[in-house]
Design a protein around this motif. Structure first.
Motif, short mmCIF file in Angstrom:
data_model
loop_
_atom_site.label_atom_id
_atom_site.label_comp_id
_atom_site.label_asym_id
_atom_site.label_seq_id
_atom_site.Cartn_x
_atom_site.Cartn_y
_atom_site.Cartn_z
N GLY A 213 0.83 -1.21 0.00
CA GLY A 213 0.00 0.00 0.00
C GLY A 213 0.85 1.25 0.00
O GLY A 213 2.08 1.19 0.19
N ASP A 214 0.20 2.38 -0.21
CA ASP A 214 0.94 3.65 -0.26
C ASP A 214 1.19 4.23 1.11
O ASP A 214 2.04 5.10 1.26
CB ASP A 214 0.17 4.67 -1.11
N TYR A 215 0.45 3.79 2.11
CA TYR A 215 0.66 4.32 3.45
C TYR A 215 0.19 3.30 4.49
O TYR A 215 -0.58 2.39 4.20
CB TYR A 215 -0.09 5.64 3.65
N GLY A 216 0.70 3.48 5.69
CA GLY A 216 0.36 2.57 6.78
C GLY A 216 1.19 2.89 8.00
O GLY A 216 1.94 3.87 8.02
N THR A 217 1.05 2.07 9.03
CA THR A 217 1.80 2.29 10.27
C THR A 217 2.39 0.98 10.77
O THR A 217 1.86 -0.10 10.50
CB THR A 217 0.90 2.88 11.37
N PHE A 218 3.47 1.14 11.51
CA PHE A 218 4.06 0.02 12.23
C PHE A 218 4.30 0.50 13.65
O PHE A 218 4.90 1.56 13.86
CB PHE A 218 5.39 -0.41 11.61
N SER A 219 3.82 -0.27 14.63
CA SER A 219 4.00 0.14 16.01
C SER A 219 4.50 -1.02 16.84
O SER A 219 4.21 -2.19 16.55
CB SER A 219 2.70 0.69 16.60
N THR A 220 5.24 -0.69 17.87
CA THR A 220 5.75 -1.68 18.80
C THR A 220 6.06 -0.98 20.11
O THR A 220 5.95 0.26 20.20
CB THR A 220 7.01 -2.37 18.26
N ARG A 221 6.43 -1.74 21.12
CA ARG A 221 6.77 -1.15 22.41
C ARG A 221 8.25 -1.36 22.69
O ARG A 221 8.78 -2.45 22.49
CB ARG A 221 5.92 -1.75 23.53
N VAL A 222 8.86 -0.28 23.16
CA VAL A 222 10.26 -0.31 23.55
C VAL A 222 10.33 0.12 25.00
O VAL A 222 9.92 1.26 25.32
CB VAL A 222 11.12 0.60 22.67
N SER A 223 10.78 -0.76 25.86
CA SER A 223 10.85 -0.46 27.30
C SER A 223 9.50 0.02 27.83
O SER A 223 9.42 0.95 28.64
CB SER A 223 11.94 0.58 27.59
N GLY A 224 8.43 -0.58 27.32
CA GLY A 224 7.10 -0.25 27.79
C GLY A 224 6.47 0.96 27.14
O GLY A 224 5.31 1.30 27.45
N THR A 225 7.18 1.63 26.24
CA THR A 225 6.66 2.84 25.59
C THR A 225 6.33 2.55 24.13
O THR A 225 7.10 1.88 23.43
CB THR A 225 7.70 3.98 25.65
N TRP B 250 6.06 3.01 20.31
CA TRP B 250 6.71 3.71 19.20
C TRP B 250 5.86 3.43 17.96
O TRP B 250 5.48 2.28 17.72
CB TRP B 250 8.13 3.19 18.97
N GLU B 251 5.59 4.45 17.19
CA GLU B 251 4.77 4.28 15.99
C GLU B 251 5.41 4.98 14.80
O GLU B 251 5.72 6.16 14.85
CB GLU B 251 3.37 4.84 16.22
N LEU B 252 5.62 4.20 13.75
CA LEU B 252 6.15 4.73 12.50
C LEU B 252 5.03 4.75 11.47
O LEU B 252 4.37 3.74 11.24
CB LEU B 252 7.30 3.84 11.99
N LYS B 253 4.81 5.89 10.88
CA LYS B 253 3.84 5.99 9.80
C LYS B 253 4.58 6.29 8.52
O LYS B 253 5.47 7.15 8.48
CB LYS B 253 2.83 7.11 10.07
N TRP B 254 4.25 5.54 7.49
CA TRP B 254 4.87 5.82 6.20
C TRP B 254 3.83 6.31 5.21
O TRP B 254 2.65 6.00 5.31
CB TRP B 254 5.62 4.60 5.66
N ASP B 255 4.29 7.09 4.26
CA ASP B 255 3.43 7.68 3.23
C ASP B 255 4.22 7.67 1.94
O ASP B 255 5.27 8.32 1.84
CB ASP B 255 3.04 9.10 3.62
N GLY B 256 3.74 6.90 0.97
CA GLY B 256 4.52 6.75 -0.24
C GLY B 256 5.66 5.78 0.03
O GLY B 256 5.46 4.67 0.52
N ASP B 257 6.88 6.22 -0.21
CA ASP B 257 8.04 5.36 -0.03
C ASP B 257 8.97 5.89 1.04
O ASP B 257 10.17 5.59 1.05
CB ASP B 257 8.81 5.24 -1.35
N GLY B 258 8.43 6.70 1.98
CA GLY B 258 9.27 7.27 3.03
C GLY B 258 8.50 7.41 4.33
O GLY B 258 7.28 7.23 4.38
N ALA B 259 9.23 7.73 5.39
CA ALA B 259 8.62 7.89 6.71
C ALA B 259 7.89 9.22 6.78
O ALA B 259 8.43 10.27 6.41
CB ALA B 259 9.69 7.82 7.79
N ARG C 226 6.59 8.62 16.07
CA ARG C 226 6.08 9.18 17.31
C ARG C 226 6.32 8.22 18.47
O ARG C 226 6.13 7.02 18.34
CB ARG C 226 4.57 9.45 17.17
N VAL C 227 6.73 8.79 19.58
CA VAL C 227 7.03 8.01 20.77
C VAL C 227 6.08 8.43 21.89
O VAL C 227 6.02 9.61 22.24
CB VAL C 227 8.49 8.22 21.22
N GLY C 228 5.32 7.46 22.42
CA GLY C 228 4.45 7.78 23.55
C GLY C 228 2.99 7.89 23.20
O GLY C 228 2.20 8.36 24.02
N GLY C 229 2.60 7.50 22.02
CA GLY C 229 1.18 7.53 21.66
C GLY C 229 0.68 8.94 21.44
O GLY C 229 1.45 9.89 21.24
#
Length: 239
Positions: free
Chosen positions: A161-173, A175-184, A188-191
């Motif tokens: 797809g052209d856009y989407g998100t990937f999220s995970t937790r690091v030390s309980g916090t 982290w969310e990466l959103k991409w649009d097109g072919d780049g970030a 965002r850290v902390g919701g």
């Protein structure tokens, strides 16, 4: 006997014209005071009250222009100058009997400020440059940008797809990466309400970069583990 409707009605034209003439002169004169107060107080809007033996005078100004001049002699207020209506002649006459005292009160106020800044030093310490901090922050963020753009590229290939998100937790916090097109697009850290380590707008503070940059490697490791899991899932597919 003369009937009431046959009696002559006296004209107020002369009194009204004289009243308007006096008010115009006061407006011009008090307007100078309003302009001086605006310069002194350094704002577009304001007012100041000056006391006399017979009452108080309030000058209100807007953008340096006189909005109203009000006299309160203890028996009621008279708007000598206003943008709404002209004063009654008798009230105007009573107020203007104290006008010279008002001007004298204003002049005393200005005189009281004479020399108030004489002992104030204008020699200030040198201002430190933020060039080194900003340069280091930008260098770190550029490395983060390179890594997240690569992650966004891989996610885009996998998700299709052209856009989407990937999220995970690091030390309980979170982290969310959103991409649009072919780049970030952002990281965002902390919701919601968290810190945008990367965004399309302003960069984070140097303190936020210092706090979060050390955790970024763990975020990348979590992403790699996510990719390894995807490969593992597909390894069991047979056709």
């Amino acid at each position: 006997m003369t009937e009431p409707f046959e009696m002559d009605v006296d004209s107020t034209e002369t009194v009204a014209e004289r009243r308007d003439e006096v008010v115009a002169r006061v407006r011009d004169h008090a307007g100078q005071i309003a302009r001086e107060l605006a310069r002194l107080q350094g704002g577009d809007y304001g007012q100041r009250t000056f006391g006399t033996d017979d009452g108080e005078w309030t000058v209100k100004y807007e953008a340096g222009d006189l909005q109203y001049l009000r006299f309160d002699g203890g028996r009621g207020e008279t708007y000598v100058v206003s943008t709404k209506r002209q004063p009654e002649p008798e009230a105007l006459a009573a107020a203007l009997a104290d006008y010279d005292a008002f001007v004298a009160s204003y002049n005393r106020y200005v005189a009281s400020l004479d020399g108030v800044l004489d002992d104030v030093s204008a020699d200030f310490p040198a201002v430190e440059s933020t060039d080194a901090v900003v340069s280091e922050r930008d260098r770190i963020l550029e490395r983060v940008r390179e890594a997240t753009d690569r992650m966004a590229h891989e996610l885009s290939r996998y998700e299709g797809g052209d856009y989407g998100t990937f999220s995970t937790r690091v030390s309980g916090t979170r982290w969310e990466l959103k991409w649009d097109g072919d780049g970030a697009s952002y990281l965002r850290v902390g919701g919601e309400g968290g810190v945008y380590l990367l965004s399309q707008y302003e960069p984070p503070s140097a303190r936020d970069v210092r706090e979060l940059a050390g955790e970024f490697a763990a975020f990348v490791e979590a992403f790699n583990a996510h990719v390894d899991g995807l490969e593992s899932d597909l390894s069991h597919v047979s056709l």
